[in-house]
Design a protein around this motif. Structure first.
Motif, PDB file in Angstrom:
ATOM      1  N   ARG A 201       5.389 -49.754 -17.567  1.00 30.31           N
ATOM      2  CA  ARG A 201       4.525 -50.790 -17.002  1.00 30.31           C
ATOM      3  C   ARG A 201       4.197 -51.879 -18.036  1.00 30.31           C
ATOM      4  N   ASN A 202       4.191 -51.493 -19.323  1.00 29.43           N
ATOM      5  CA  ASN A 202       3.833 -52.431 -20.379  1.00 29.43           C
ATOM      6  C   ASN A 202       5.020 -53.208 -20.935  1.00 29.43           C
ATOM      7  N   VAL A 203       6.241 -52.933 -20.434  1.00 31.18           N
ATOM      8  CA  VAL A 203       7.424 -53.669 -20.881  1.00 31.18           C
ATOM      9  C   VAL A 203       7.347 -55.098 -20.351  1.00 31.18           C
ATOM     10  N   PRO A 204       7.551 -56.102 -21.190  1.00 34.02           N
ATOM     11  CA  PRO A 204       7.508 -57.500 -20.723  1.00 34.02           C
ATOM     12  C   PRO A 204       8.514 -57.737 -19.595  1.00 34.02           C
ATOM     13  N   GLY A 205       8.064 -58.403 -18.552  1.00 31.10           N
ATOM     14  CA  GLY A 205       8.930 -58.668 -17.408  1.00 31.10           C
ATOM     15  C   GLY A 205       8.735 -57.696 -16.259  1.00 31.10           C
ATOM     16  N   VAL A 206       7.998 -56.593 -16.491  1.00 36.68           N
ATOM     17  CA  VAL A 206       7.733 -55.618 -15.437  1.00 36.68           C
ATOM     18  C   VAL A 206       6.439 -56.002 -14.729  1.00 36.68           C
ATOM     19  N   ALA A 207       6.532 -56.250 -13.430  1.00 40.35           N
ATOM     20  CA  ALA A 207       5.349 -56.616 -12.653  1.00 40.35           C
ATOM     21  C   ALA A 207       4.585 -55.382 -12.199  1.00 40.35           C
ATOM     22  N   ALA A 208       5.314 -54.319 -11.864  1.00 35.56           N
ATOM     23  CA  ALA A 208       4.678 -53.091 -11.401  1.00 35.56           C
ATOM     24  C   ALA A 208       5.650 -51.934 -11.600  1.00 35.56           C
ATOM     25  N   ALA A 209       5.113 -50.755 -11.845  1.00 34.52           N
ATOM     26  CA  ALA A 209       5.930 -49.543 -11.999  1.00 34.52           C
ATOM     27  C   ALA A 209       5.173 -48.381 -11.383  1.00 34.52           C
ATOM     28  N   THR A 210       5.920 -47.522 -10.656  1.00 33.11           N
ATOM     29  CA  THR A 210       5.309 -46.401  -9.946  1.00 33.11           C
ATOM     30  C   THR A 210       6.207 -45.180 -10.083  1.00 33.11           C
ATOM     31  N   ALA A 211       5.599 -44.035 -10.357  1.00 31.09           N
ATOM     32  CA  ALA A 211       6.356 -42.786 -10.357  1.00 31.09           C
ATOM     33  C   ALA A 211       6.714 -42.406  -8.925  1.00 31.09           C
ATOM     34  N   ARG A 212       7.871 -41.785  -8.761  1.00 32.63           N
ATOM     35  CA  ARG A 212       8.280 -41.266  -7.456  1.00 32.63           C
ATOM     36  C   ARG A 212       8.814 -39.847  -7.654  1.00 32.63           C
ATOM     37  N   ILE A 213       8.085 -38.864  -7.089  1.00 31.06           N
ATOM     38  CA  ILE A 213       8.474 -37.460  -7.194  1.00 31.06           C
ATOM     39  C   ILE A 213       8.627 -36.918  -5.774  1.00 31.06           C
ATOM     40  N   PRO A 214       9.843 -36.759  -5.271  1.00 31.95           N
ATOM     41  CA  PRO A 214      10.019 -36.266  -3.896  1.00 31.95           C
ATOM     42  C   PRO A 214       9.928 -34.740  -3.835  1.00 31.95           C
ATOM     43  N   SER A 215       9.378 -34.237  -2.765  1.00 31.00           N
ATOM     44  CA  SER A 215       9.297 -32.798  -2.522  1.00 31.00           C
ATOM     45  C   SER A 215       9.003 -32.597  -1.040  1.00 31.00           C
ATOM     46  N   ARG A 216       8.677 -31.384  -0.661  1.00 32.68           N
ATOM     47  CA  ARG A 216       8.232 -31.089   0.697  1.00 32.68           C
ATOM     48  C   ARG A 216       7.033 -30.157   0.622  1.00 32.68           C
ATOM     49  N   GLY A 217       6.185 -30.242   1.628  1.00 31.57           N
ATOM     50  CA  GLY A 217       5.008 -29.387   1.654  1.00 31.57           C
ATOM     51  C   GLY A 217       4.631 -29.040   3.076  1.00 31.57           C
ATOM     52  N   PHE A 218       3.483 -28.383   3.229  1.00 34.21           N
ATOM     53  CA  PHE A 218       3.046 -27.900   4.531  1.00 34.21           C
ATOM     54  C   PHE A 218       1.551 -28.145   4.686  1.00 34.21           C
ATOM     55  N   VAL A 219       1.190 -28.732   5.817  1.00 33.49           N
ATOM     56  CA  VAL A 219      -0.221 -28.871   6.170  1.00 33.49           C
ATOM     57  C   VAL A 219      -0.600 -27.639   6.978  1.00 33.49           C
ATOM     58  N   GLU A 220      -1.568 -26.894   6.471  1.00 33.04           N
ATOM     59  CA  GLU A 220      -1.960 -25.671   7.147  1.00 33.04           C
ATOM     60  C   GLU A 220      -2.967 -25.963   8.247  1.00 33.04           C
ATOM     61  N   PRO A 221      -2.904 -25.182   9.334  1.00 29.85           N
ATOM     62  CA  PRO A 221      -3.906 -25.354  10.384  1.00 29.85           C
ATOM     63  C   PRO A 221      -5.263 -24.857   9.920  1.00 29.85           C
TER      64      PRO A 221
END
Length: 845
Positions: A537-557
């Protein structure tokens, strides 16, 4: 009548050979799919790295207490202290912990690392040098060392756990391409000190494996309901080596069932057509039998006996190569990445019996359909019926056809209302039902299409058109028999092909709509630490940076099943109440997410994603308010309670729940950030920015643009496409063979008719022109019905997946399939006509 049937088989070889070929190929596919089904049910994966351990203890990947079996996608790990409990069990001679981690040689690509102690389980032996005994030491597999040009005493750089580390090669291991480090080093490099993947249990001499396994279950707290670790024996031990094995083999079950059903359906149409044509080849014989007193039951038994004799012979012959065909299918799925190569093909007595039974039942149904017409003719009408086909439909067939139309309409509504990714699972059986409906109503529909085409055909083709349309009008049953395989091939080809392209387009659109980043940073070291996001994010020329960690999960009732697998342990009971909801998870750093992703909060704010929080898709947040606590399971089975801070709108079926990257990373395979999404400032020099980003102090960094990321996503979609294209190739290939078979047989049975035409002055060219027009009529009717099947299947699927009645995929597919159906029908008919017309008029007649 059985004796008559056996004698008839000797004198009508052409028709019966065509039926035999259709029965053999259909039985081959059905029985082979039965073996694939058993493979998916048994999910046997003989162990390789752990073959020396009779018992293996590992984390349970199954989400127990649910009606539908759910699988945790991330490995559920064990506490290293568990080895002491297992080692104290009577009958256990030794326990061997296993720790594996992904890595890459700086110059020779991805490898898998293990603790050296686990080499005992393979077993692997040292070919050269010594075992690793401390930090900085490594043993390479001989195969890997040979490919990389490395040897004992040299040094190698390993990219692992987001860093680059140098090791001295202290030995080479025989029979492997992996790498090994000391036990303490393995835990550190895996990023999980104190955690292990599995435990191999070696037995004392004379110990009973079953008794020791039960004692180990008691020691580690495993229960029949699924609480605690999984204790595996036999081929189940392979699940410890590959946690994704269970989910992959589960996919085989519906796939094999759908595959076999499609083949059985095609078989019914093919056999009904060829048997019907065979019966019409000897209409005069059948009419004579009725005229001299044969009862409808006797004729029906004769026809059924003929077909079943052929069916039993063809099915028995098909049972011999069917397991090899099933193995070939499994290898094709493995090659396409659908299932693991560790899955062992299993085809015992069950698939042979069940598959052969299904094939024989399909043949019996087809024979009954073909026998019904011949058996219900009155004796006084029998000879006239043989000369002119006046009976061509029945009330029973009409009622069944209308019922199937209703079933197809219900499935179409279900397809349109289903989630986009699930639409194909409903649309495939819909295509089957529509095909059955149009097959039953074929005489009515074919006659209607022929009537609509009569005037244009006569206007365009003159006398040949007059003769062709008159033949089609007088011989509706023959026309219908010829039309059905064209309809089957066209309808299935269009439906299955465009279902796949529609699903691919839906996945691509969902992926592209979710991305706003200009660049994506990845690492050959498996990922980067979370703090690298701030550095980027602090590199000159970078407007925005975001981590992306894909996975799967479960919403319990609200009344969730008790925890299991990687959860907190405890007793668990099977639950038939509210079930957990599986959905995609994505870990992000909220700062800059509005510039790098398309996620927008419908309520709340994504900037509040800190600590134990979650942003749910709007559909899954129904009944909850901001600030409520949501019970969830993460990808490794860990149970957690997260505070709802936002809701996110998304396309139905493509929703993703968002959680903080710091929360999700420890519950993924590497614990690292696999991707950093980057948006550049306007006017930034991309070359300079790329150089700056790849030199921020982390090894193996790689930069790609949005197009490269989309290409990678398409490669992942190709895995699912492999299944669809293979099903398409086999089932449609069978339908095409039946098309050629039926057209050739339908033309050959008109030898007497062609002979009479030659005797009254018709030339070969005139007959060929007439047959070309007839073939065009048959192809037009079959293609029209196939287009109707495809339309009724694909329009609901398009509405569900793309929000449009137009399916995804290029128009040339439609053109190619229609042209192929038309060309095959005409060419096959003309080739058979030429063969039939050989010789003079007398020999033809």
């Amino acid at each position: 009548m059985t004796g008559i049937a056996l004698r008839v088989l000797r004198f009508h070889k052409g028709g019966f050979l065509a039926s035999f070929a259709g029965l053999f190929l259909g039985a081959l596919i059905v029985v082979g799919c039965g073996g694939l089904l058993e493979t998916g049910i048994r999910a046997d994966a003989p162990p390789q790295r752990m073959a020396a351990a009779p018992i293996v203890v590992t984390g349970d990947q199954r989400y127990h207490g649910t009606v539908e079996e759910l699988i945790f996608p991330e490995r559920a790990r064990l506490d290293a202290a568990l080895t002491a409990k297992i080692g104290a069990v009577p009958g256990v001679a030794a326990v061997v912990p296993d720790v594996s981690f992904p890595a890459a040689l700086a110059s020779h690509g991805a490898v898998t690392g293990h603790n050296w102690a686990s080499a005992r389980l393979a077993p692997h032996r040292l070919a050269q040098g010594a075992a690793p005994s401390g930090p900085g030491q490594i043993v390479l597999g001989e195969d890997l060392a040979e490919r990389a040009g490395l040897r004992t005493g040299g040094r190698v750089e390993l990219l692992v756990n987001g860093a680059a580390e140098r090791f001295q090669i202290v030995g080479l291991a025989a029979g492997t391409g992996d790498v090994f480090v000391a036990g303490t080093e393995a835990g550190r490099l895996a990023g999980r000190p104190g955690k292990i993947d599995s435990v191999g249990v070696l037995l004392a001499r004379g110990a009973d494996a079953g008794g020791v396994a039960r004692a180990v279950e008691s020691a580690v707290g495993a229960t029949a309901a699924g609480a605690g670790p999984a204790v595996l024996t036999g081929d189940d031990r392979g699940r410890a080596e590959d946690p994704g094995l269970i989910e992959g083999t589960d996919d085989l079950i519906p796939l094999a069932a759908a595959f076999g059903s499609l083949a059985a359906l095609a078989m019914v149409f093919v056999v009904a057509g060829t048997v019907g044509l065979s019966i019409r080849q000897r209409e005069r014989e059948t009419a004579l039998l009725r005229a001299v007193g044969a009862t409808p039951g006797q004729l029906r038994r004769m026809i059924l006996a003929e077909t079943m004799i052929l069916a039993v012979a063809a099915t028995a012959l098909a049972c011999w190569p069917a397991p090899w065909f099933g193995q070939w299918l499994l290898k094709a799925f493995v090659h396409g990445g659908v299932v693991s190569d560790a899955v062992a093909f299993r085809s015992g007595a069950f698939p042979l019996i069940a598959g052969a039974g299904l094939a024989l039942t399909a043949a019996l149904g087809a024979a009954f359909m073909a026998a019904h017409q011949a058996a219900r003719t009155r004796p006084a009408e029998a000879l006239a019926e043989a000369a002119l086909q006046r009976r061509w439909f029945s009330v029973v067939r009409l009622v069944l056809g209308v019922l199937c139309l209703g079933g197809g309409a219900a499935l179409a509504v279900g397809t349109a209302g289903s989630d986009g990714p699930d639409a194909g699972g409903v649309a495939t059986p819909a295509a089957l039902v529509w095909t059955i409906a149009f097959g039953l109503l074929g005489p009515v529909l074919a006659r209607a299409i022929n009537a609509a085409l009569t005037r244009p055909v006569r206007a365009l083709s003159g006398l040949a058109g007059e003769l062709a349309t008159a033949n089609a009008r007088a011989r509706t049953a023959r026309l219908t028999t010829a039309v059905m395989p064209v309809m089957l091939a066209t309808g299935l080809a269009l439906s299955l092909t465009y279902l796949q392209t529609t699903q691919s387009d839906g996945n691509r659109r969902a992926f592209e709509q979710a991305q706003r980043a200009d660049l994506v940073l990845t690492s050959a070291a498996g990922g980067v630490p979370l703090d690298a996001v701030e550095t980027v994010r602090n590199v000159p020329g970078v407007a925005a940076a975001t981590a992306r960690i894909p996975s799967r999960g479960f919403v319990e009732p609200a009344t969730a099943p008790a925890p299991s697998g990687g959860g907190d342990g405890g007793e668990e009971e099977e639950s038939a109440g509210p079930q957990p909801t599986e959905l995609a998870l994505q870990g992000i750093t909220p700062q800059g997410a509005d510039r790098t992703t398309a996620y927008r909060a419908a309520t709340g704010a994504l900037t509040a994603l800190k600590g134990d929080t979650v942003a749910l898709p709007t559909r899954y947040a129904t009944g909850h308010r901001l600030g409520d606590t949501i019970a969830m399971r993460l990808g490794d089975g860990t149970r957690t309670r997260l505070r709802l801070v936002a809701t996110v709108d998304a396309r139905r079926g493509y929703e993703t729940a968002l959680v903080p990257a710091a929360l999700l990373a420890p519950h993924t395979g590497t614990g690292l950030v696999p991707q950093i999404l980057i948006s550049a400032d306007p006017g930034t020099d991309r070359t300079a920015l790329s150089a700056a980003l790849t030199s921020i102090g982390h090894p193996g960094l790689q930069l790609t643009d949005r197009h490269g990321l989309a290409a990678a996503q398409q490669d992942q979609d190709q895995t699912q496409a492999t299944m669809a294209w293979l099903v398409l190739a086999v089932v449609v290939g069978y339908a095409v063979i039946s098309l050629v078979n039926t057209q050739a047989l339908a033309t050959a049975e008109r030898r007497r008719e062609f002979g009479l035409m030659r005797l009254v002055g018709a030339t070969r060219r005139q007959i060929l022109r007439m047959m070309a027009v007839e073939a065009s009529l048959v192809a037009a009717a079959g293609i029209a019905l196939g287009l109707l099947i495809a339309a009724f299947t694909l329009i609901p699927a398009g509405l569900s997946v793309l929000g449009s009645a137009v399916p995804g995929g290029p128009p040339w597919i439609l053109t190619a399939i229609v042209a192929a159906a038309l060309g095959l029908t005409i060419l096959t008919t003309l080739a058979a006509t030429r063969i039939t017309l050989r010789g003079g008029p007398g020999s033809t007649g």
